[in-house]
Design a protein around this motif. Structure first.
Motif, PDB file in Angstrom:
ATOM      1  N   PHE A  29       0.790  -1.227   0.000  1.00  0.00           N
ATOM      2  CA  PHE A  29       0.000   0.000   0.000  1.00  0.00           C
ATOM      3  C   PHE A  29       0.826   1.284   0.000  1.00  0.00           C
ATOM      4  O   PHE A  29       0.577   2.183  -0.785  1.00  0.00           O
ATOM      5  CB  PHE A  29      -0.974   0.015   1.189  1.00  0.00           C
ATOM      6  N   ILE A  30       1.801   1.373   0.853  1.00  0.00           N
ATOM      7  CA  ILE A  30       2.597   2.589   0.993  1.00  0.00           C
ATOM      8  C   ILE A  30       3.587   2.677  -0.171  1.00  0.00           C
ATOM      9  O   ILE A  30       4.177   1.677  -0.564  1.00  0.00           O
ATOM     10  CB  ILE A  30       3.347   2.585   2.354  1.00  0.00           C
ATOM     11  N   PRO A  31       3.814   3.890  -0.715  1.00  0.00           N
ATOM     12  CA  PRO A  31       4.668   4.005  -1.900  1.00  0.00           C
ATOM     13  C   PRO A  31       6.137   3.651  -1.697  1.00  0.00           C
ATOM     14  O   PRO A  31       6.846   3.399  -2.662  1.00  0.00           O
ATOM     15  CB  PRO A  31       4.518   5.470  -2.317  1.00  0.00           C
ATOM     16  N   SER A  32       6.617   3.604  -0.472  1.00  0.00           N
ATOM     17  CA  SER A  32       8.007   3.246  -0.213  1.00  0.00           C
ATOM     18  C   SER A  32       8.097   2.566   1.149  1.00  0.00           C
ATOM     19  O   SER A  32       7.496   3.038   2.115  1.00  0.00           O
ATOM     20  CB  SER A  32       8.884   4.499  -0.232  1.00  0.00           C
ATOM     21  N   PRO A  33       8.840   1.464   1.262  1.00  0.00           N
ATOM     22  CA  PRO A  33       8.860   0.704   2.515  1.00  0.00           C
ATOM     23  C   PRO A  33       9.499   1.428   3.698  1.00  0.00           C
ATOM     24  O   PRO A  33       9.299   1.029   4.838  1.00  0.00           O
ATOM     25  CB  PRO A  33       9.650  -0.557   2.172  1.00  0.00           C
ATOM     26  N   ASP A  34      10.224   2.510   3.453  1.00  0.00           N
ATOM     27  CA  ASP A  34      10.858   3.207   4.581  1.00  0.00           C
ATOM     28  C   ASP A  34      10.017   4.384   5.082  1.00  0.00           C
ATOM     29  O   ASP A  34      10.501   5.213   5.845  1.00  0.00           O
ATOM     30  CB  ASP A  34      12.265   3.676   4.212  1.00  0.00           C
ATOM     31  N   LEU A  35       8.746   4.425   4.698  1.00  0.00           N
ATOM     32  CA  LEU A  35       7.880   5.539   5.081  1.00  0.00           C
ATOM     33  C   LEU A  35       6.883   5.189   6.183  1.00  0.00           C
ATOM     34  O   LEU A  35       5.886   5.880   6.348  1.00  0.00           O
ATOM     35  CB  LEU A  35       7.105   6.047   3.854  1.00  0.00           C
TER      36      LEU A  35
END
Length: 150
Positions: free
Chosen positions: A102-108
Motif C-alpha cells: 500500500f505505501i509508496p516506499s517501505p521506509d515511510l
C-alpha cells in the motif's frame, strides 16, 4: 503468527517530516484493503471534530481472527492507520500489507501505540523496510515490552 495475550492499540503513520508521503485517500485505502482482504468490511463514520470522518474497517488475518481498525485523514493525504487491541502477530499482518503493497516506499512507515502515548513517549518507531512478517511481529513485540518496562 504467534498467539499471545499481549495486546495493544497500534498506530501506523508516515514520517513526521514527510507527513503527506503516503498520499492517503479513503477511497484508495479501502480499494487496496479489499483487494488484499476480500472479506474486509468498511464503513465511513462521521466525527464531531470539524465535520470530519474516518474509515472503520475489519479484516480476517487468520481463520476466525478479526482485526478491527480505523483510518483517519485529518489533513489532505496525511493520516494514521490505527489497529485496535491487537496482538503483535495480528498487527504484523496489516503492517506487512501496508509496507509491501500500500505505501509508496517501505521506509515511510512509523509506528507507536496508545500505551506509548499514555506514558508520554514520543518515539517514532520505524517499521523494518524489508523482512518477513515474523520480523515485523518481533519489532511490535519489542515495542510493547519497551512500553511495559517504562
Amino acid at each position: 503468527m504467534a498467539t499471545d495475550e499481549n495486546r495493544a492499540t497500534f498506530l501506523f503513520y508516515p514520517p513526521v517530516d514527510d507527513a503527506n508521503s503516503w498520499h492517503l485517500t479513503f477511497e484508495g485505502f479501502e480499494a487496496s484493503l479489499k483487494q488484499r482482504f476480500p472479506d474486509a468490511f468498511t464503513s465511513m463514520q462521521s466525527t464531531m471534530f470539524r465535520g470530519g470522518a474516518y474509515l472503520d474497517f475489519g479484516v480476517l488475518v487468520a481463520e476466525g481472527v478479526e482485526v478491527r481498525g480505523m483510518l483517519t485523514i485529518p489533513v489532505e493525504e496525511c493520516g494514521c492507520v490505527t489497529l485496535i487491541l491487537v496482538s503483535p502477530g495480528e498487527a504484523a499482518v496489516i503492517a506487512k500489507w501496508l509496507r509491501d503493497d500500500f505505501i509508496p516506499s517501505p521506509d515511510l512507515i512509523r509506528f507507536s501505540s496508545e500505551g506509548a502515548m499514555e506514558i508520554g513517549d514520543e518515539t517514532h518507531w520505524e517499521l523494518p523496510p524489508s523482512g518477513d512478517q515474523e520480523e515485523i511481529e518481533e519489532d511490535l513485540r519489542a515495542h510493547i515490552a519497551y512500553v511495559e518496562d517504562a
